[in-house]
Design a protein around this motif. Structure first.
Motif, PDB file in Angstrom:
ATOM      1  N   UNK A  44      68.302  45.879  24.497  1.00 26.51           N
ATOM      2  CA  UNK A  44      68.691  47.046  23.724  1.00 26.51           C
ATOM      3  C   UNK A  44      67.557  48.048  23.629  1.00 26.51           C
ATOM      4  N   UNK A  45      66.347  47.557  23.313  1.00 30.04           N
ATOM      5  CA  UNK A  45      65.181  48.438  23.236  1.00 30.04           C
ATOM      6  C   UNK A  45      64.881  49.072  24.595  1.00 30.04           C
ATOM      7  N   UNK A  46      65.036  48.290  25.658  1.00 29.75           N
ATOM      8  CA  UNK A  46      64.755  48.798  27.000  1.00 29.75           C
ATOM      9  C   UNK A  46      65.681  49.965  27.343  1.00 29.75           C
ATOM     10  N   UNK A  47      66.979  49.810  27.098  1.00 34.60           N
ATOM     11  CA  UNK A  47      67.921  50.868  27.466  1.00 34.60           C
ATOM     12  C   UNK A  47      67.820  52.067  26.515  1.00 34.60           C
TER      13      UNK A  47
ATOM     14  N   UNK B  44      59.690  50.379  26.545  1.00 32.75           N
ATOM     15  CA  UNK B  44      60.549  49.866  27.608  1.00 32.75           C
ATOM     16  C   UNK B  44      60.013  48.547  28.160  1.00 32.75           C
ATOM     17  N   UNK B  45      58.709  48.471  28.387  1.00 30.18           N
ATOM     18  CA  UNK B  45      58.115  47.240  28.913  1.00 30.18           C
ATOM     19  C   UNK B  45      58.215  46.118  27.884  1.00 30.18           C
ATOM     20  N   UNK B  46      57.977  46.455  26.617  1.00 30.22           N
ATOM     21  CA  UNK B  46      58.111  45.446  25.566  1.00 30.22           C
ATOM     22  C   UNK B  46      59.534  44.898  25.524  1.00 30.22           C
ATOM     23  N   UNK B  47      60.532  45.781  25.684  1.00 26.25           N
ATOM     24  CA  UNK B  47      61.916  45.332  25.681  1.00 26.25           C
ATOM     25  C   UNK B  47      62.175  44.320  26.791  1.00 26.25           C
ATOM     26  N   UNK B  48      61.654  44.589  27.981  1.00 22.88           N
ATOM     27  CA  UNK B  48      61.810  43.639  29.073  1.00 22.88           C
ATOM     28  C   UNK B  48      61.090  42.325  28.782  1.00 22.88           C
TER      29      UNK B  48
ATOM     30  N   UNK C 264      62.716  38.529  28.291  1.00 23.90           N
ATOM     31  CA  UNK C 264      62.273  37.385  29.096  1.00 23.90           C
ATOM     32  C   UNK C 264      61.640  36.280  28.252  1.00 23.90           C
ATOM     33  N   UNK C 265      61.564  36.508  26.933  1.00 23.22           N
ATOM     34  CA  UNK C 265      61.031  35.489  26.031  1.00 23.22           C
ATOM     35  C   UNK C 265      59.518  35.435  25.963  1.00 23.22           C
ATOM     36  N   UNK C 266      58.831  36.525  26.286  1.00 28.64           N
ATOM     37  CA  UNK C 266      57.365  36.553  26.256  1.00 28.64           C
ATOM     38  C   UNK C 266      56.814  36.645  24.841  1.00 28.64           C
TER      39      UNK C 266
ATOM     40  N   UNK D 218      56.600  35.642  17.666  1.00 32.12           N
ATOM     41  CA  UNK D 218      56.917  36.518  16.545  1.00 32.12           C
ATOM     42  C   UNK D 218      56.211  37.855  16.558  1.00 32.12           C
ATOM     43  N   UNK D 219      55.492  38.176  17.614  1.00 38.45           N
ATOM     44  CA  UNK D 219      54.853  39.491  17.721  1.00 38.45           C
ATOM     45  C   UNK D 219      55.923  40.562  17.869  1.00 38.45           C
ATOM     46  N   UNK D 220      55.801  41.673  17.138  1.00 38.37           N
ATOM     47  CA  UNK D 220      56.782  42.752  17.192  1.00 38.37           C
ATOM     48  C   UNK D 220      56.121  44.007  17.745  1.00 38.37           C
ATOM     49  N   UNK D 221      56.951  44.953  18.190  1.00 38.28           N
ATOM     50  CA  UNK D 221      56.430  46.113  18.912  1.00 38.28           C
ATOM     51  C   UNK D 221      55.500  46.965  18.053  1.00 38.28           C
ATOM     52  N   UNK D 222      55.792  47.119  16.776  1.00 36.71           N
ATOM     53  CA  UNK D 222      54.978  47.990  15.953  1.00 36.71           C
ATOM     54  C   UNK D 222      53.531  47.515  15.875  1.00 36.71           C
ATOM     55  N   UNK D 223      53.265  46.242  16.168  1.00 42.14           N
ATOM     56  CA  UNK D 223      51.899  45.718  16.140  1.00 42.14           C
ATOM     57  C   UNK D 223      51.089  46.121  17.372  1.00 42.14           C
ATOM     58  N   UNK D 224      51.752  46.757  18.353  1.00 41.97           N
ATOM     59  CA  UNK D 224      51.050  47.242  19.546  1.00 41.97           C
ATOM     60  C   UNK D 224      49.903  48.176  19.168  1.00 41.97           C
ATOM     61  N   UNK D 225      50.083  48.934  18.084  1.00 41.22           N
ATOM     62  CA  UNK D 225      49.080  49.914  17.664  1.00 41.22           C
ATOM     63  C   UNK D 225      48.137  49.369  16.589  1.00 41.22           C
ATOM     64  N   UNK D 226      48.348  48.138  16.150  1.00 38.05           N
ATOM     65  CA  UNK D 226      47.516  47.618  15.060  1.00 38.05           C
ATOM     66  C   UNK D 226      46.853  46.290  15.374  1.00 38.05           C
ATOM     67  N   UNK D 227      47.349  45.547  16.362  1.00 33.42           N
ATOM     68  CA  UNK D 227      46.813  44.227  16.671  1.00 33.42           C
ATOM     69  C   UNK D 227      46.327  44.170  18.123  1.00 33.42           C
TER      70      UNK D 227
END
Length: 344
Positions: A72-75, A115-119, A123-125, A129-138
């Motif tokens: 869903x996030x990817x599309x 988009x890459x995070x959605x993929x 794929x279960x990477x 429990x890591x979520x996308x919003x942590x891309x800018x903080x972790x």
């Protein structure tokens, strides 16, 4: 001296050129990126709206979006990217509005991590429990796949549209990558705080050198180096300022480096060097006032005299600026001399 609209109007007012010629010349220079950009309220609205849209898909992403799932996030990212590309083409080719076009093109690049995070999620990477919003903080080495894709999309968009604002997401991503790459190479257990400061300093220096190379290569074109300078200086100065100084000699060297940054900023007409160099110099003077000479009655008087001396030095420099500048430029390589002359 910067060429701006008011100078052309002044020239038309005294009869050097007609008002029609002034308007046509300003339009020509604006299309070629040669005129000094005037920052108007319209630009504030452009950048404010653009940053809000970019932030919505990055910094301000809510946890609720995780319910869309990876695909869903990817599309959703693809749909937004398609809209952003259409707006970029519309603003640039039909409306002749390069600033909104640069913002919408940058918006497309910032959608790449989502988009890459959605993929990856599909794929279960991200089972931990890591979520996308942590891309800018972790910091996490797995972000590097998103960062490499963002660099690639940023390079393609910059090659396609030649808009300087597109360098911003590239500079940000390089900054993020330096932190994640350090974690990947040394691991969490060995990633001590001193190492991270050391990496920040040297990465910032390398980015500044890259910015200078870009500045030289594009000295007769648009300003593509600004964002590289900005994040390079932030990384370099931040790492330098956080390092522990166990002696007065090291602190004095820190002062000299910051004064050197001010000189470099003046030479290249890059205010970011002067701003952070001034902050560093002020920090050193605060150290003298609060630690070294905290009981001294003479220190404020001496500091005042030094300040007035610097002002006098500025007056002397202004009186002989053209002569000194011409002499110094004659000692520099031609590309660097042309760069400095253009920036001033």
């Amino acid at each position: 001296m910067e060429l701006n609209r008011s100078l052309l109007k002044e020239a038309a007012g005294i009869g050097l050129i007609s008002e029609q010629q002034a308007d046509q010349l300003w339009k020509f220079l604006g299309e070629r990126g040669k005129a000094a950009p005037s920052f108007r309220f319209t630009h504030v609205l452009y950048y404010l709206g653009g940053l809000i849209a970019i932030g919505a898909m990055s910094l301000f992403m809510t946890l609720g979006w995780e319910s869309f799932g990876g695909l869903g996030l990817f599309f959703i990212a693809l749909a937004y990217a398609g809209t952003g590309l259409w707006l970029t083409e519309f603003f640039l080719n039909r409306s002749r509005l390069p600033i909104p076009a640069g913002i919408t093109a940058t918006f497309v690049v910032f959608l790449t991590p989502l988009a890459v995070y959605g993929l990856q999620a599909a794929l279960g990477w991200w089972a931990e429990g890591r979520v996308f919003r942590e891309y800018h903080t972790h910091i996490d080495w797995r972000w590097m796949f998103m960062e490499c894709a963002t660099l690639a999309s940023g390079a393609v968009m910059l090659w396609r549209y030649r808009l300087p604002f597109l360098v911003m997401p590239i500079a940000v991503t390089l900054w993020y990558m330096s932190m994640d790459l350090t974690l990947f190479l040394f691991g969490e257990a060995d990633l001590i705080w001193e190492l991270r400061k050391f990496v920040s300093l040297w990465f910032g220096l390398l980015m500044v050198l890259l910015a200078f190379w870009v500045d030289i290569r594009t000295r007769n074109d648009k300003d593509y180096a600004f964002w590289l300078y900005l994040f390079g200086v932030i990384a370099f100065w931040g790492g330098l300022s956080m390092m522990d100084s166990d002696s007065e000699l090291n602190k004095f060297i820190y002062l000299c480096i910051n004064l050197g940054m001010i000189v470099v900023g003046a030479m290249l007409s890059r205010k970011v060097f002067a701003v952070f160099g001034g902050l560093g110099a002020a920090g050193y003077l605060s150290h003298l006032a609060y630690d070294v000479f905290k009981d001294s009655m003479m220190f404020p008087f001496v500091l005042t005299i030094i300040g007035l001396g610097v002002i006098y030095l500025g007056i002397v420099w202004q009186r002989h600026e053209e002569e000194i500048s011409n002499t110094l430029r004659g000692l520099l390589p031609l590309p660097m001399s042309e760069l400095i002359e253009r920036r001033h």
